[in-house]
Design an enzyme around this catalytic site. Structure first.
Site, mmCIF file in Angstrom:
data_model
loop_
_atom_site.group_PDB
_atom_site.id
_atom_site.type_symbol
_atom_site.label_atom_id
_atom_site.label_comp_id
_atom_site.label_asym_id
_atom_site.label_seq_id
_atom_site.Cartn_x
_atom_site.Cartn_y
_atom_site.Cartn_z
ATOM 1 C CE LYS A 431 -4.094 -2.081 2.118
ATOM 2 N NZ LYS A 431 -3.631 -3.465 1.970
ATOM 3 C CG ASN A 470 -3.941 -7.797 1.336
ATOM 4 O OD1 ASN A 470 -4.403 -7.010 2.136
ATOM 5 N ND2 ASN A 470 -3.855 -7.516 0.037
ATOM 6 C CB THR A 495 -15.183 -2.156 -0.859
ATOM 7 O OG1 THR A 495 -14.131 -2.859 -1.524
ATOM 8 C CG2 THR A 495 -14.949 -2.189 0.645
ATOM 9 C CD GLU A 566 -11.186 -0.925 -0.011
ATOM 10 O OE1 GLU A 566 -10.889 -2.053 0.410
ATOM 11 O OE2 GLU A 566 -12.341 -0.463 0.047
#
Length: 650
Positions: A431, A470, A495, A566
């Site tokens: 990220k 992740n 999402t 995000e």
């Protein structure tokens, strides 16, 4: 003995099926008695045949003595070869071989007796045809007796198992057959073997362990046949990921559960039932793990003092466990989460009773608290895994990201330089690449600061960064979250339908961290080949199916929109970065743009002051100055990007 008594007494109570299947084995003395009875019967059968052929036996007046000799010799070899010791319902060729040895040895001794007797008296005690008839008849009846008992138990087990889970074992190889045999021969297992599944098309008419072998294509086309089964049972270790996904898809699409079992070589039989579990989504996401066997890793830690920050977290705790195997002089574990740190302490002291640990409850943003540890322990290796990682929370509280993700990193890194730590290894995230949120930008800022220290004046420490995606099963990750939602009956919230993520296992991530700590010369950012990305919608559907439900019917899937900060996909490399290969083909070095220490130190002081004032906009504005590629997405801080564009246009 009590079990045998209960089994026979149940004949009068009407519950004999259940009792007999609960009988673990027939006592040895009973088997010996039955074998001797068979030997006795075989003698009379052999004499009966001889009589029907109108052949006169030698010395008929000594018939009882001759019977006693045969029984005595046979009983002797039954004790020698322990033919009575095997569990009859688990009889194999080995048991048959022992019977042949026993009867063969008996025949040999009787032939010797016959020969000696004929030399002395002039004619043999036994007729030779009589002895050979006895040999073949006794072997046949003993083997037939065992096969009948074995088949009887199988029938009774099948009868009792009418309420058990009806399974088809995938594969016809040795491992699959061993698994099937373990289920077939143990009535206490909650599974009933109904057949085998294979991709081969040449076994349709064959039987294996008395069960049919079905071709996968024909099997799943016959709905009536599929309805005779409840689950398919696979051995994960003997399958590739592609095969695993293929079998799972076929089974779930036809309403069958998917169970996984370990190979028998990896588990004691007493633990075998507990080893069979529902297939988990982690089994499908797991790539072939990267095993890094580097003697240098052991040398770097053995007898050395090691610090792990964020040691109670998912990554930090695994680093501690792996480092503990190398027997360092002491491992200092720092974390600000009290309960997880205490639980980790109990676990580690049990698993590594001879390893010295020091568990410290501390906030890494407090440099005075940390310096006492550096001064006291003179660390050789520092693993910095402490960080805030939840994107939406950090987007709401950007100043906290500065205190922990940046200031905390700065404190640990500066102290590592001051106390001449040999190597400092930072755990970063994908990220941080082209960040769209405060969390990612704060981690990228920490990366830049750590890199800048490598070339700073007076530095002897090797500063190394690892960057990956992740982690499966980590605290707060998507898979445990989906599991909780499924257990509650849904809905499963996603999402966005197109969102994708990379995944890796916790041990794999930590192996990368340890390897990076030994192979780096300082200033590198190591990135990892994460394999193929996973679509989160597909992940959710598979998890629902593996739980025995139908997506969008039993468990609803709900799209709630991207959270603040995000993005749809993560990256491991920035747009202007290049990679350099290492000696391991799965590990690369990212050549990202760097800042000089003097440049970033000035900006860092400004951002820390803004964080102390809780000035959100000012904090994020400076973050965007440090990390120019930081473009906010679905966030209140997008206004700063618009202002930046307006200024550049002017």
């Amino acid at each position: 003995m009590k079990k045998l008594k209960d089994a026979f007494s149940s004949l009068y109570t009407g519950d004999n099926v259940v009792k007999l299947t609960e009988l673990r084995y027939i006592p040895r003395w009973t088997v010996l008695f039955l074998d001797l009875s068979i030997a006795f019967l075989s003698i009379f059968i052999s004499y009966y045949f001889i009589e029907k052929l109108h052949v006169r036996v030698n010395f008929p007046e000594y018939i009882y003595i001759k019977i006693a000799i045969i029984i005595t010799v046979n009983a002797l070899f039954m004790f020698v070869y322990k033919t009575y010791a095997g569990i009859i319902r688990h009889s194999t060729f080995f048991d048959f071989f022992k019977i042949i040895l026993c009867s063969g040895s008996t025949l040999s001794v009787l032939l010797v007796i016959n020969f000696i007797f004929s030399l002395d008296v002039g004619k043999p005690l036994f007729l030779y045809p009589n002895l050979f008839l006895y040999f073949f008849i006794s072997i046949s009846i003993m083997f037939f007796f065992r096969m009948v008992i074995k088949q009887m138990f199988n029938i009774l087990i099948d009868y009792k198992g009418s309420s058990k889970i009806r399974v088809a074992v995938v594969g016809v190889g040795d491992a699959s057959v061993s698994l099937a045999r373990a289920i077939l021969h143990n009535p206490n297992y909650p599974y009933r073997l109904e057949g085998f599944l294979t991709k081969r098309s040449d076994s349709n008419k064959a039987l294996l362990l008395g069960r049919k072998i079905y071709n996968i294509d024909k099997f799943f086309k016959d709905k009536n046949l599929v309805n005779q089964f409840d689950a398919v049972l696979i051995i994960k270790e003997i399958m590739s990921k592609q095969e695993l996904v293929e079998w799972m898809t076929c089974a779930l699409d036809n309403g069958l559960k998917v169970l996984k079992a370990p190979t028998l070589s990896k588990m004691r039989e007493s633990d075998f039932v507990g080893g069979i579990r529902n297939l988990q989504i982690e089994d499908l996401l797991n790539r072939k793990p990267i095993r890094i066997e580097n003697e240098e890793v052991k040398k770097r830690h053995s007898g050395k003092s090691v610090l792990v920050t964020g040691g109670a977290g998912s990554i930090g705790s695994e680093i501690v466990r792996q480092v503990a195997q190398f027997e360092p002089s002491v491992i200092v574990v720092v974390d600000q989460a009290e309960s997880p740190l205490y639980e980790l302490e109990l676990d580690l002291l049990e698993k590594f009773p001879h390893q010295k640990f020091k568990f410290v409850l501390a906030d890494i943003s407090n440099s005075y608290r940390l310096e006492a540890l550096f001064e006291n322990y003179q660390f050789s290796m520092v693993y910095h895994a402490a960080a805030y990682k939840h994107v939406p929370l950090i987007e709401e509280n950007p100043h906290e990201a500065i205190f922990v993700n940046f200031l905390g990193t700065r404190n640990v890194a500066m102290l590592s330089k001051k106390y001449k730590v040999n190597r400092f290894v930072m755990v970063s995230t994908d990220k941080a690449v082209n960040p769209t949120n405060v969390m990612g930008a704060s981690k990228r800022t920490a990366e830049l600061f750590v890199q800048s220290l490598q070339g700073s004046e007076g530095n002897t420490t090797k500063f190394i960064t690892t960057r990956f995606g992740n982690v499966l099963g980590s605290n707060g990750s998507v898979i445990p979250h989906f599991k909780k939602q499924i257990e509650k009956g849904g809905p499963v919230t996603i999402t966005h339908p197109d969102i994708i993520r990379y995944f890796m296992t916790i041990p794999e991530a930590c192996e990368l961290v340890l390897e990076a700590g030994t192979m780096g010369s300082g200033g590198e950012i190591y990135v990892f080949d994460m394999g193929e990305p996973v679509k989160i919608l597909d992940l959710a559907r598979r998890m629902i199916k593996l739980s025995g439900f139908t997506p969008d019917e039993d468990i609803k899937i709900k799209f709630i929109g991207l959270r603040p900060g995000e993005k749809l996909y993560e990256e491991l490399l920035s747009n202007d970065a290049t990679t350099v290969p290492t000696h391991h083909h799965k590990i690369m070095i990212s050549k990202d743009p760097c800042l000089r220490f003097s440049e970033i130190e000035m900006l860092c002081k400004q951002i820390i002051k803004s964080a102390v004032k809780r000035d959100k906009l000012q904090v994020v504005s400076i973050l965007k100055e440090i990390v120019p590629e930081f473009i906010s997405n679905n966030s209140e801080f997008e206004v700063l990007d618009k202002k930046k564009i307006e200024v550049s246009d002017i």
